[in-house]
Write a protein that holds these residues in place. Structure first.
Motif, short mmCIF file in Angstrom:
data_model
loop_
_atom_site.label_atom_id
_atom_site.label_comp_id
_atom_site.label_asym_id
_atom_site.label_seq_id
_atom_site.Cartn_x
_atom_site.Cartn_y
_atom_site.Cartn_z
N SER A 97 37.13 60.67 58.80
CA SER A 97 37.50 62.14 58.54
C SER A 97 37.31 62.93 59.71
N TYR A 157 36.16 68.44 59.22
CA TYR A 157 37.14 68.87 58.54
C TYR A 157 36.96 69.82 57.68
N THR A 180 32.35 60.95 56.71
CA THR A 180 32.27 62.15 56.35
C THR A 180 31.22 62.90 57.70
N ALA A 194 43.75 67.00 58.85
CA ALA A 194 42.02 67.19 58.48
C ALA A 194 41.98 68.53 58.21
N THR A 254 35.36 66.80 48.01
CA THR A 254 36.14 65.50 48.79
C THR A 254 35.75 64.41 48.45
N GLN A 287 42.40 62.98 60.33
CA GLN A 287 41.82 61.82 59.62
C GLN A 287 42.57 60.63 60.21
#
Length: 361
Positions: free
Chosen positions: A123, A126, A147, A102, A306, A110
């Motif tokens: 995740s 990160y 996320t 990550a 991302t 992750q």
């Protein structure tokens, strides 16, 4: 719409992972990911205390994360522990779990969850910027991407960490009679800052607060080159020892820069390494003379990049500026859903306004 990664019809995402008061729960495997209260079986993304807590029956995590948890909570932090092999798959019930880097701190990962043609990526926390102290983030194409959004607003665009490190070293050269005291979170940020300072060519000893010592020793034992690092001894802050620290760099927990501890150095320059230093009012509030915008979280642009890379149709947002990022997802034709999970953001850069990340001893 989900995309099948196998031959069987995909599940609905809510059948594979469910937000609960204890954290994300996977019913087919009967496990939790980063639970905020003790559970029978837990998978842990990284060692920060808002994600890694003691008291679980069994813990699956990377070798480094398990070592960090043992250091912080004691060897008996869980009933049992299992190392997630790098690149390997662990099957629990009929669900496959993989741990993928990550880029947040040492050992951070992750967690890729796959079952019946559905792939969800959790995740954790990160970042995308290079970090000499941990493995870089690896994007994984998936159906659902979960996320964080700590810095999920357009104002948060982080400059290169190397440029911010150069600001610190320029100030050291400009004020050789002053001690530079840098607040940096004890797990991850402090060690990353040390490594960046070394990469910039600084060869003098780096001095650290006692709260940073054990984690720094663990990083060094893992082969992270941090150079000559010395713990500040009590006598060095007394009148007879202070002069020797003039012109030196001292790294401490953020709370210590506002404590009496920091005012016993020669004419100190107070600095703070955090993504929050983008907000000047916040720097002034904390009494920071030299703000350093160095973050271990993805900024606004990297969050978007991302999400595009992983190609997920659904984006679940755990904490931070969840509503703002969910709105952006909608403009990009994606389904963004804030999870409103409680308990994350209590350590490191995600700490709430005005709440210190750590209490200095």
């Amino acid at each position: 719409m989900t995309r099948a990664f196998g031959n069987r019809p995909p599940l609905r995402p809510s059948e594979l992972l469910i937000p609960t008061p204890a954290g994300l729960y996977c019913p087919p495997a009967d496990v939790y990911i980063d639970p905020v209260r003790p559970v029978a079986r837990a998978l842990i993304t990284h060692g920060h205390s808002d994600h890694a807590r003691a008291g679980h029956g069994a813990v699956l995590a990377t070798r480094e994360t398990l070592a960090i948890m043992a250091l912080r909570y004691g060897e008996a932090f869980a009933g049992s522990r299992q190392v997630a092999a790098p690149g390997g798959t662990t099957r629990i019930g009929e669900v496959d779990f993989r741990f993928v880097p990550a880029g947040h701190v040492l050992g951070s990962a992750q967690i890729v969850v796959e079952h019946k043609g559905l792939r969800i990526v959790v995740s954790g926390d990160y970042k995308r910027e290079r970090d000499p102290t941990c493995a870089p983030f690896e994007p994984v194409v998936c159906d659902v991407f979960i996320t964080e959004a700590t810095f999920g607003l357009p104002v948060f665009r982080h400059p290169p960490a190397s440029a911010e490190t150069a600001k610190l070293l320029d100030s050291v050269r400009l004020f050789p009679e002053r001690t530079h005291i840098v607040g940096a979170y004890s797990l991850g940020k402090a060690q990353r800052l040390m490594a960046l300072i070394r990469e910039a060519g600084y060869e003098r000893p780096l001095f650290i607060h006692g709260a940073v010592e054990k984690i720094t020793e663990l990083y060094q034992a893992e082969g992270i080159p941090l150079g000559d690092v010395r713990k500040i001894e009590p006598g060095e802050r007394k009148a007879e020892g202070r002069k020797a620290l003039a012109g030196e760099i001292v790294i401490c927990p953020p709370s210590a820069i506002q404590d009496l501890w920091s005012r016993r150095f020669p004419d100190p320059v107070t600095a703070f390494a955090s993504g929050w230093m983008r907000v000047r009012a916040r720097a002034r509030q904390k009494g920071v003379e030299l703000p350093l915008i160095i973050s271990d979280h993805a900024d606004w642009d990297d969050l978007q990049e991302t999400i595009r890379e992983v190609q997920a149709g659904e984006i679940w947002i755990t904490h931070g500026e969840a509503e703002a990022l969910a709105h952006w997802c909608g403009t990009a034709g994606l389904k963004g859903m804030p999870l409103h999970l409680v308990g994350y953001g209590d350590e490191g850069e995600a700490e709430p306004e005005g709440k210190p990340a750590e209490v200095a001893p």
